[in-house]
Design a protein around this motif. Structure first.
Motif, PDB file in Angstrom:
ATOM      1  N   ALA A  69       0.875  -1.176   0.000  1.00 44.35           N
ATOM      2  CA  ALA A  69       0.000   0.000   0.000  1.00 44.35           C
ATOM      3  C   ALA A  69       0.905   1.216   0.000  1.00 44.35           C
ATOM      4  O   ALA A  69       1.822   1.317   0.824  1.00 44.35           O
ATOM      5  CB  ALA A  69      -0.924   0.005   1.212  1.00 44.35           C
ATOM      6  N   GLY A  70       0.663   2.135  -0.907  1.00 45.18           N
ATOM      7  CA  GLY A  70       1.569   3.271  -1.021  1.00 45.18           C
ATOM      8  C   GLY A  70       2.953   2.763  -1.376  1.00 45.18           C
ATOM      9  O   GLY A  70       3.118   1.903  -2.224  1.00 45.18           O
ATOM     10  N   ARG A  71       3.959   3.289  -0.676  1.00 44.43           N
ATOM     11  CA  ARG A  71       5.342   2.876  -0.941  1.00 44.43           C
ATOM     12  C   ARG A  71       5.810   1.757  -0.027  1.00 44.43           C
ATOM     13  O   ARG A  71       6.956   1.354  -0.062  1.00 44.43           O
ATOM     14  CB  ARG A  71       6.275   4.072  -0.776  1.00 44.43           C
ATOM     15  CG  ARG A  71       5.998   5.191  -1.749  1.00 44.43           C
ATOM     16  CD  ARG A  71       6.876   6.377  -1.477  1.00 44.43           C
ATOM     17  NE  ARG A  71       6.853   6.667  -0.032  1.00 44.43           N
ATOM     18  CZ  ARG A  71       7.744   7.372   0.625  1.00 44.43           C
ATOM     19  NH1 ARG A  71       8.749   7.899  -0.019  1.00 44.43           N
ATOM     20  NH2 ARG A  71       7.641   7.593   1.914  1.00 44.43           N
ATOM     21  N   GLY A  72       4.920   1.262   0.824  1.00 43.99           N
ATOM     22  CA  GLY A  72       5.339   0.274   1.808  1.00 43.99           C
ATOM     23  C   GLY A  72       4.834  -1.125   1.533  1.00 43.99           C
ATOM     24  O   GLY A  72       3.957  -1.344   0.705  1.00 43.99           O
ATOM     25  N   GLU A  73       5.424  -2.061   2.252  1.00 40.84           N
ATOM     26  CA  GLU A  73       5.047  -3.463   2.148  1.00 40.84           C
ATOM     27  C   GLU A  73       5.094  -4.082   3.539  1.00 40.84           C
ATOM     28  O   GLU A  73       5.985  -3.778   4.333  1.00 40.84           O
ATOM     29  CB  GLU A  73       6.016  -4.197   1.229  1.00 40.84           C
ATOM     30  CG  GLU A  73       5.727  -5.678   1.121  1.00 40.84           C
ATOM     31  CD  GLU A  73       6.737  -6.389   0.250  1.00 40.84           C
ATOM     32  OE1 GLU A  73       6.488  -6.498  -0.953  1.00 40.84           O
ATOM     33  OE2 GLU A  73       7.765  -6.820   0.797  1.00 40.84           O
ATOM     34  N   ILE A  74       4.137  -4.943   3.799  1.00 44.55           N
ATOM     35  CA  ILE A  74       4.115  -5.690   5.060  1.00 44.55           C
ATOM     36  C   ILE A  74       4.283  -7.156   4.706  1.00 44.55           C
ATOM     37  O   ILE A  74       3.573  -7.689   3.844  1.00 44.55           O
ATOM     38  CB  ILE A  74       2.815  -5.425   5.843  1.00 44.55           C
ATOM     39  CG1 ILE A  74       2.778  -3.945   6.236  1.00 44.55           C
ATOM     40  CG2 ILE A  74       2.737  -6.339   7.064  1.00 44.55           C
ATOM     41  CD1 ILE A  74       1.560  -3.509   6.970  1.00 44.55           C
ATOM     42  N   ASP A  75       5.233  -7.805   5.366  1.00 45.09           N
ATOM     43  CA  ASP A  75       5.586  -9.176   5.017  1.00 45.09           C
ATOM     44  C   ASP A  75       4.389 -10.121   5.103  1.00 45.09           C
ATOM     45  O   ASP A  75       4.101 -10.844   4.160  1.00 45.09           O
ATOM     46  CB  ASP A  75       6.715  -9.687   5.916  1.00 45.09           C
ATOM     47  CG  ASP A  75       7.995  -8.893   5.729  1.00 45.09           C
ATOM     48  OD1 ASP A  75       8.279  -8.460   4.582  1.00 45.09           O
ATOM     49  OD2 ASP A  75       8.721  -8.686   6.722  1.00 45.09           O
ATOM     50  N   LEU A  76       3.728 -10.139   6.247  1.00 47.27           N
ATOM     51  CA  LEU A  76       2.582 -11.024   6.454  1.00 47.27           C
ATOM     52  C   LEU A  76       1.463 -10.257   7.143  1.00 47.27           C
ATOM     53  O   LEU A  76       1.723  -9.524   8.108  1.00 47.27           O
ATOM     54  CB  LEU A  76       2.962 -12.216   7.333  1.00 47.27           C
ATOM     55  CG  LEU A  76       4.121 -13.098   6.867  1.00 47.27           C
ATOM     56  CD1 LEU A  76       4.530 -14.065   7.967  1.00 47.27           C
ATOM     57  CD2 LEU A  76       3.753 -13.847   5.607  1.00 47.27           C
ATOM     58  N   VAL A  77       0.251 -10.440   6.665  1.00 48.72           N
ATOM     59  CA  VAL A  77      -0.928  -9.925   7.367  1.00 48.72           C
ATOM     60  C   VAL A  77      -1.705 -11.158   7.789  1.00 48.72           C
ATOM     61  O   VAL A  77      -2.088 -11.987   6.956  1.00 48.72           O
ATOM     62  CB  VAL A  77      -1.801  -9.017   6.481  1.00 48.72           C
ATOM     63  CG1 VAL A  77      -3.004  -8.508   7.271  1.00 48.72           C
ATOM     64  CG2 VAL A  77      -0.987  -7.847   5.933  1.00 48.72           C
ATOM     65  N   MET A  78      -1.901 -11.286   9.098  1.00 52.38           N
ATOM     66  CA  MET A  78      -2.548 -12.474   9.635  1.00 52.38           C
ATOM     67  C   MET A  78      -3.702 -12.052  10.535  1.00 52.38           C
ATOM     68  O   MET A  78      -3.886 -10.871  10.827  1.00 52.38           O
ATOM     69  CB  MET A  78      -1.512 -13.330  10.368  1.00 52.38           C
ATOM     70  CG  MET A  78      -0.344 -13.695   9.448  1.00 52.38           C
ATOM     71  SD  MET A  78       0.744 -14.967  10.059  1.00 52.38           S
ATOM     72  CE  MET A  78      -0.166 -16.435   9.632  1.00 52.38           C
ATOM     73  N   ARG A  79      -4.463 -13.048  10.951  1.00 47.38           N
ATOM     74  CA  ARG A  79      -5.614 -12.760  11.801  1.00 47.38           C
ATOM     75  C   ARG A  79      -5.693 -13.799  12.905  1.00 47.38           C
ATOM     76  O   ARG A  79      -5.436 -14.982  12.685  1.00 47.38           O
ATOM     77  CB  ARG A  79      -6.883 -12.809  10.956  1.00 47.38           C
ATOM     78  CG  ARG A  79      -8.135 -12.522  11.738  1.00 47.38           C
ATOM     79  CD  ARG A  79      -9.351 -12.535  10.846  1.00 47.38           C
ATOM     80  NE  ARG A  79     -10.505 -12.163  11.639  1.00 47.38           N
ATOM     81  CZ  ARG A  79     -11.642 -11.788  11.130  1.00 47.38           C
ATOM     82  NH1 ARG A  79     -11.801 -11.733   9.824  1.00 47.38           N
ATOM     83  NH2 ARG A  79     -12.644 -11.474  11.908  1.00 47.38           N
ATOM     84  N   ARG A  80      -6.047 -13.312  14.078  1.00 47.77           N
ATOM     85  CA  ARG A  80      -6.390 -14.193  15.187  1.00 47.77           C
ATOM     86  C   ARG A  80      -7.663 -13.624  15.786  1.00 47.77           C
ATOM     87  O   ARG A  80      -7.653 -12.509  16.301  1.00 47.77           O
ATOM     88  CB  ARG A  80      -5.295 -14.272  16.240  1.00 47.77           C
ATOM     89  CG  ARG A  80      -5.768 -15.106  17.439  1.00 47.77           C
ATOM     90  CD  ARG A  80      -4.733 -15.252  18.498  1.00 47.77           C
ATOM     91  NE  ARG A  80      -4.018 -16.507  18.257  1.00 47.77           N
ATOM     92  CZ  ARG A  80      -2.860 -16.802  18.812  1.00 47.77           C
ATOM     93  NH1 ARG A  80      -2.259 -15.933  19.577  1.00 47.77           N
ATOM     94  NH2 ARG A  80      -2.287 -17.949  18.572  1.00 47.77           N
ATOM     95  N   ASP A  81      -8.745 -14.366  15.664  1.00 51.99           N
ATOM     96  CA  ASP A  81     -10.058 -13.914  16.129  1.00 51.99           C
ATOM     97  C   ASP A  81     -10.392 -12.565  15.496  1.00 51.99           C
ATOM     98  O   ASP A  81     -10.421 -12.460  14.290  1.00 51.99           O
ATOM     99  CB  ASP A  81     -10.112 -13.890  17.660  1.00 51.99           C
ATOM    100  CG  ASP A  81      -9.811 -15.257  18.265  1.00 51.99           C
ATOM    101  OD1 ASP A  81     -10.262 -16.266  17.698  1.00 51.99           O
ATOM    102  OD2 ASP A  81      -9.113 -15.317  19.296  1.00 51.99           O
ATOM    103  N   ASP A  82     -10.592 -11.530  16.317  1.00 55.21           N
ATOM    104  CA  ASP A  82     -10.954 -10.215  15.769  1.00 55.21           C
ATOM    105  C   ASP A  82      -9.763  -9.258  15.727  1.00 55.21           C
ATOM    106  O   ASP A  82      -9.926  -8.043  15.712  1.00 55.21           O
ATOM    107  CB  ASP A  82     -12.102  -9.599  16.577  1.00 55.21           C
ATOM    108  CG  ASP A  82     -11.723  -9.347  18.026  1.00 55.21           C
ATOM    109  OD1 ASP A  82     -10.668  -9.847  18.473  1.00 55.21           O
ATOM    110  OD2 ASP A  82     -12.478  -8.653  18.730  1.00 55.21           O
TER     111      ASP A  82
END
Length: 123
Positions: free
Chosen positions: A36-49
């Motif tokens: 998003a934009g000029r950045g990057e996030i290695d992993l986007v994960m979820r635990r419950d909410d």
């Protein structure tokens, strides 16, 4: 998993180790290398909410700076900014609690098994 190849290949290997470790501990992968934009996030994960934005850092044993210590305040700010852009672009994420974790992967120089250190809510 052999630890070799280019820096980019080793980074992908570290991300894969981190993903497996987090999934074994109950997190669910939503996105990998989210941009998003000029950045990057290695992993986007979820635990419950809870949305968990994960920065993966890798270093060899004996490096001057450990994997966890290699995360600068500037990088943390960039990850936060990227996460904010991602959340604002996805309706389903907008009411979720967000957390920033670090997974530090330390790779033995002798080719042994990498050590994984998960730091929940690191910044």
């Amino acid at each position: 998993m052999p630890w070799n190849g280019t820096r980019q290949e080793r980074g992908r290997q570290a991300e894969e180790l981190a993903r497996r470790h987090l999934e074994q501990n109950g997190l669910v992968l939503l996105e990998r290398n989210a941009r998003a934009g000029r950045g990057e996030i290695d992993l986007v994960m979820r635990r419950d909410d809870t949305l968990v934005f994960v920065e993966v850092r890798a270093r060899a044993t004996g490096s001057l700076v450990s994997a966890a210590e290699s995360l600068s305040p500037q990088k943390c700010a960039k990850v936060r900014e990227t996460a904010q852009r991602l959340v604002s672009s996805r309706d389903a994420w907008q009411d979720m609690y967000c957390r920033f974790d670090v997974v530090a992967v330390t790779v033995p120089r002798n080719g042994g098994r990498p050590a994984i250190d998960w730091l929940p809510d690191a910044f």
